[in-house]
Design an enzyme around this catalytic site. Structure first.
Site, PDB file in Angstrom:
ATOM      1  N   GLN A 117       1.676  -5.489   8.018  1.00 42.61           N
ATOM      2  CA  GLN A 117       1.487  -6.933   7.460  1.00 42.61           C
ATOM      3  C   GLN A 117       0.957  -8.312   8.944  1.00 42.61           C
ATOM      4  O   GLN A 117       1.580  -9.128   8.592  1.00 42.61           O
ATOM      5  CB  GLN A 117       3.309  -7.260   8.410  1.00 42.61           C
ATOM      6  CG  GLN A 117       4.300  -7.300   7.565  1.00 42.61           C
ATOM      7  CD  GLN A 117       3.283  -7.223   4.951  1.00 42.61           C
ATOM      8  OE1 GLN A 117       3.548  -8.782   5.703  1.00 42.61           O
ATOM      9  NE2 GLN A 117       4.057  -6.770   4.808  1.00 42.61           N
ATOM     10  N   SER A 132      -3.480  -2.002   5.278  1.00 41.50           N
ATOM     11  CA  SER A 132      -3.056  -1.328   3.839  1.00 41.50           C
ATOM     12  C   SER A 132      -4.171  -2.839   2.866  1.00 41.50           C
ATOM     13  O   SER A 132      -3.980  -4.003   3.607  1.00 41.50           O
ATOM     14  CB  SER A 132      -2.283  -1.679   2.917  1.00 41.50           C
ATOM     15  OG  SER A 132      -1.989  -1.552   1.867  1.00 41.50           O
ATOM     16  N   CYS A 141      10.071  -3.311  -1.693  1.00 42.54           N
ATOM     17  CA  CYS A 141      10.211  -2.536  -1.859  1.00 42.54           C
ATOM     18  C   CYS A 141      12.140  -2.024  -2.074  1.00 42.54           C
ATOM     19  O   CYS A 141      12.957  -1.514  -2.625  1.00 42.54           O
ATOM     20  CB  CYS A 141       9.991  -1.536  -1.014  1.00 42.54           C
ATOM     21  SG  CYS A 141       8.632  -1.779  -0.163  1.00 42.54           S
TER      22      CYS A 141
END
Ligand SMILES: *Cc1c(COP(=O)(O)O)cnc(C)c1O
Length: 394
Positions: free
Chosen positions: A192, A212, A338
């Site tokens: 993040q 990511s 999630c």
């Protein structure tokens, strides 16, 4: 029309990233391990991308390993270190200790992403010991508690850079210092934080870091793990010699090229990006506070990702509100992506001491580079209406 305020869940790919990738989905299809022309040029493209990723966090390109996602980077960090050192009695230059001690203890926090928490549970089932640190009402760990948790058996500290739900940024430099003093490896899940705030792994003393692609305007299915030179880790993808034998499998060439471009753009844009998303978030919170009663802003404004807003709308079921907003084309999240679909309150909000009723009335709005002030106005206006409507029928 889609009004997208869920940039912590994923981001829209930048057009420049797509353009950079396209040749590698078309004519440049060579296998990077092949020796002929298109193979060599694929290898060179990976090399260039590795350099760009390394530059964003200030490490050497040899310290970057491409993975399939942020989750894989996290799994590799935890299991890679756990397996590598579990039977090692003398870690030598990498980590000096008084030998004879089984390094089977890992320290993390209660507010990590499931990629970390589930990896830890998996390791616990294999006999490793995990300490889950508490956080305060802001989501911050206590450095003294961290120090107290370290023991002879401790091999790894894994603490996220910034939280995906409430945006709290941990005192990373101080954590790294403590880890170093105690000869413990320090990994941080920075999925993040990367691209949102400046990160310098050398200056901050970070040993390992996960990132990511799809959280920073590159495609899904590509991630990277930084591992400081000298730190050994076990690979758990076995096969070919890709990624210096640490991650077998033919490289996701186009994905890697896309991630490289996204990192280059993030590096160039960082100052603008931080200011832009921060201004949108602040404006949003100001408008919401002014126009909607009985709300609670979770986390801390002091150590917070610039694009994160996490708000409890007391008395309202967050799923109901989310679906009302969806009818207006607005995308936001209850808990993290999630957790959605789960009826349990978020483990992060619970750790912050938020009671379960309040937690279940919480929505997260995360702003990104493509958002505009006009979009925020649209969001605020609809939020006011939807909250009013839902409360009217209480
Ligand atoms: C999204 C996210 C991950 C997982 O990354 P994927 O690429 O989706 O597997 C891990 N940690 C944090 C903090 C995240 O926000």
């Amino acid at each position: 029309m889609t009004f997208y305020f869920d940039n912590a869940a994923t981001t829209k790919i930048k057009p420049e990233v797509v353009s950079e990738m396209l040749p590698y989905l078309r004519e440049e299809y060579g296998n990077p391990s092949s020796l002929y022309g298109i193979g060599r040029s694929a290898k060179k493209a990976i090399d260039r991308a590795r350099e760009k990723v390394a530059k964003l966090i200030n490490c050497d390109k040899g310290e970057i390993y491409f993975t399939g996602c942020g989750t894989e980077s996290d799994n590799t960090a935890l299991k890679g270190i756990a397996y590598r050192y579990k039977d090692v009695k003398n870690i030598g230059e990498v980590i000096s200790n008084k030998n004879k001690i089984k390094k089977n203890h890992i320290i993390t926090t209660k507010i990590e992403h499931h990629a970390i928490l589930e990896s830890c549970k998996n390791l616990e089932r294999q006999g490793f010991e995990i300490t889950y640190l508490d956080v305060d009402k802001y989501g911050l760990i206590n450095l003294q508690e961290l120090k107290n948790a370290i023991k002879e058996e401790t091999i790894l500290i894994s603490i996220m850079f910034a939280n995906n739900e409430v945006g709290t940024i941990q005192p990373i430099k101080e954590i790294a210092k403590i880890a170093k003093q105690k000869n413990v490896i320090f990994h941080t899940d920075a999925v993040q934080a990367v691209g949102n705030i400046p990160i310098d792994v050398k200056e901050m003393g970070i040993d390992m870091l996960s990132l990511s692609g799809h959280k920073i305007y590159a495609p899904k299915g590509i991630g990277a793990l930084y591992v400081r030179k000298g730190i050994e880790f076990e690979s758990f993808m076995n096969g070919g010699h890709q990624e210096k034998n640490k991650r077998a499998g033919t490289e996701n060439l186009a994905g890697i090229v896309g991630l490289g471009k996204a990192c280059e753009l993030a590096n160039e844009n960082l100052e603008y990006h931080t200011k832009h998303v921060g201004a949108l978030r602040d404006y949003f919170l100001e408008q919401v506070s002014k126009n909607i009663d009985n709300i609670k802003i979770n986390g801390t404004m002091e150590h917070r990702l610039p694009g994160n807003a996490n708000i409890s709308f007391i008395g309202i079921d967050s799923t109901a509100l989310l679906l009302e907003l969806d009818k207006k084309g607005i995308c936001c999240s209850s808990g993290s992506a999630c957790n959605s679909g789960e009826s349990n309150p978020s483990h992060v909000l619970t750790a912050l001491g938020v009671d379960s009723e309040t937690a279940k009335s919480t929505l997260r709005f995360t702003f990104g580079e493509f958002n505009t002030r006009a979009e925020v106005d649209y969001l605020v206006q609809n939020l006011i209406e939807c909250v009013w409507n839902l409360r009217r029928y209480e």
